[in-house]
Design a protein around this motif. Structure first.
Motif, PDB file in Angstrom:
ATOM      1  N   ASP A   3      -6.998  13.674  24.577  1.00 61.46           N
ATOM      2  CA  ASP A   3      -5.831  13.429  23.729  1.00 61.46           C
ATOM      3  C   ASP A   3      -5.632  14.577  22.754  1.00 61.46           C
ATOM      4  O   ASP A   3      -6.588  15.198  22.296  1.00 61.46           O
ATOM      5  CB  ASP A   3      -5.999  12.132  22.937  1.00 61.46           C
ATOM      6  N   GLN A   4      -4.378  14.820  22.428  1.00 63.43           N
ATOM      7  CA  GLN A   4      -4.032  15.850  21.450  1.00 63.43           C
ATOM      8  C   GLN A   4      -4.080  15.232  20.050  1.00 63.43           C
ATOM      9  O   GLN A   4      -3.313  14.320  19.746  1.00 63.43           O
ATOM     10  CB  GLN A   4      -2.639  16.402  21.741  1.00 63.43           C
ATOM     11  N   ARG A   6      -3.769  15.921  15.955  1.00 57.42           N
ATOM     12  CA  ARG A   6      -3.234  16.878  14.989  1.00 57.42           C
ATOM     13  C   ARG A   6      -3.557  16.383  13.586  1.00 57.42           C
ATOM     14  O   ARG A   6      -3.588  15.175  13.324  1.00 57.42           O
ATOM     15  CB  ARG A   6      -1.721  17.021  15.143  1.00 57.42           C
ATOM     16  N   SER A  54       6.771  14.686  16.643  1.00 57.03           N
ATOM     17  CA  SER A  54       6.185  15.208  17.885  1.00 57.03           C
ATOM     18  C   SER A  54       6.996  14.809  19.111  1.00 57.03           C
ATOM     19  O   SER A  54       6.919  15.462  20.147  1.00 57.03           O
ATOM     20  CB  SER A  54       4.738  14.744  18.039  1.00 57.03           C
ATOM     21  N   ASP A  58       8.101  20.588  19.134  1.00 60.64           N
ATOM     22  CA  ASP A  58       6.706  21.016  19.125  1.00 60.64           C
ATOM     23  C   ASP A  58       6.265  21.133  17.672  1.00 60.64           C
ATOM     24  O   ASP A  58       6.985  21.691  16.848  1.00 60.64           O
ATOM     25  CB  ASP A  58       6.552  22.366  19.813  1.00 60.64           C
ATOM     26  N   ASN A  81      -3.056  10.956  16.470  1.00 63.51           N
ATOM     27  CA  ASN A  81      -3.303  11.145  17.892  1.00 63.51           C
ATOM     28  C   ASN A  81      -1.930  11.224  18.559  1.00 63.51           C
ATOM     29  O   ASN A  81      -1.301  10.213  18.845  1.00 63.51           O
ATOM     30  CB  ASN A  81      -4.128   9.992  18.455  1.00 63.51           C
ATOM     31  N   SER A  83      -0.990  12.218  21.519  1.00 59.05           N
ATOM     32  CA  SER A  83      -0.934  11.681  22.884  1.00 59.05           C
ATOM     33  C   SER A  83      -0.756  10.172  22.871  1.00 59.05           C
ATOM     34  O   SER A  83       0.085   9.623  23.594  1.00 59.05           O
ATOM     35  CB  SER A  83      -2.205  12.061  23.645  1.00 59.05           C
TER      36      SER A  83
END
Length: 129
Positions: A3-4, A6, A54, A58, A81, A83
């Motif tokens: 998972d991305q 940030r 998001s 981007d 998270n 994602s």
């Protein structure tokens, strides 16, 4: 697939003139602002703001540096998270192919049933959402 995740700094300022949402939140890296009814709600609103951003654009690179506090401000980092947020909030429509018996297809067409709507409603019911 990982998972991305940030992380962004936020600044929370208490505004005693607003009784409903007294906590003003700034998200400097996104030029964003939101409000909260409590500090916890303000942090949650910042996370939601970042997640929503998001979906549209981007995001810039995560920034782990806290802004300097002034009187009546709190600076903290929020973790989102991306994602997971996209999985839960991305409402774009995707095409799926399903297989059903022909007699149900014919009866459904006769009744004017929207199969996509029916499947969406059935999935929401099955997933309790």
């Amino acid at each position: 697939m990982t998972d991305q995740i940030r992380v962004f700094p936020i600044t929370i300022t208490k505004n005693d003139n607003n009784s409903d949402y007294p906590y003003f939140v700034e998200i400097p890296d996104l030029n964003g602002m939101t409000e909260g009814s409590s500090i916890a709600d303000a942090i949650k609103m910042a996370e939601d703001y970042i997640g929503t951003a998001s979906l549209e654009d981007d995001l810039p690179t995560s920034n782990y540096y806290l802004p300097t506090n002034t009187k009546n401000t709190i600076s903290t980092l929020v973790r989102v998270n991306i994602s997971e947020y996209k999985r839960k909030h991305d409402h774009k429509v995707v095409k799926k192919t399903i297989t059903i018996p022909n007699y149900l297809n014919e009866l459904g067409k006769e009744q004017g049933i929207n199969f996509s709507e029916l499947m969406t409603d059935a999935l929401k019911s099955k997933l309790s959402i």
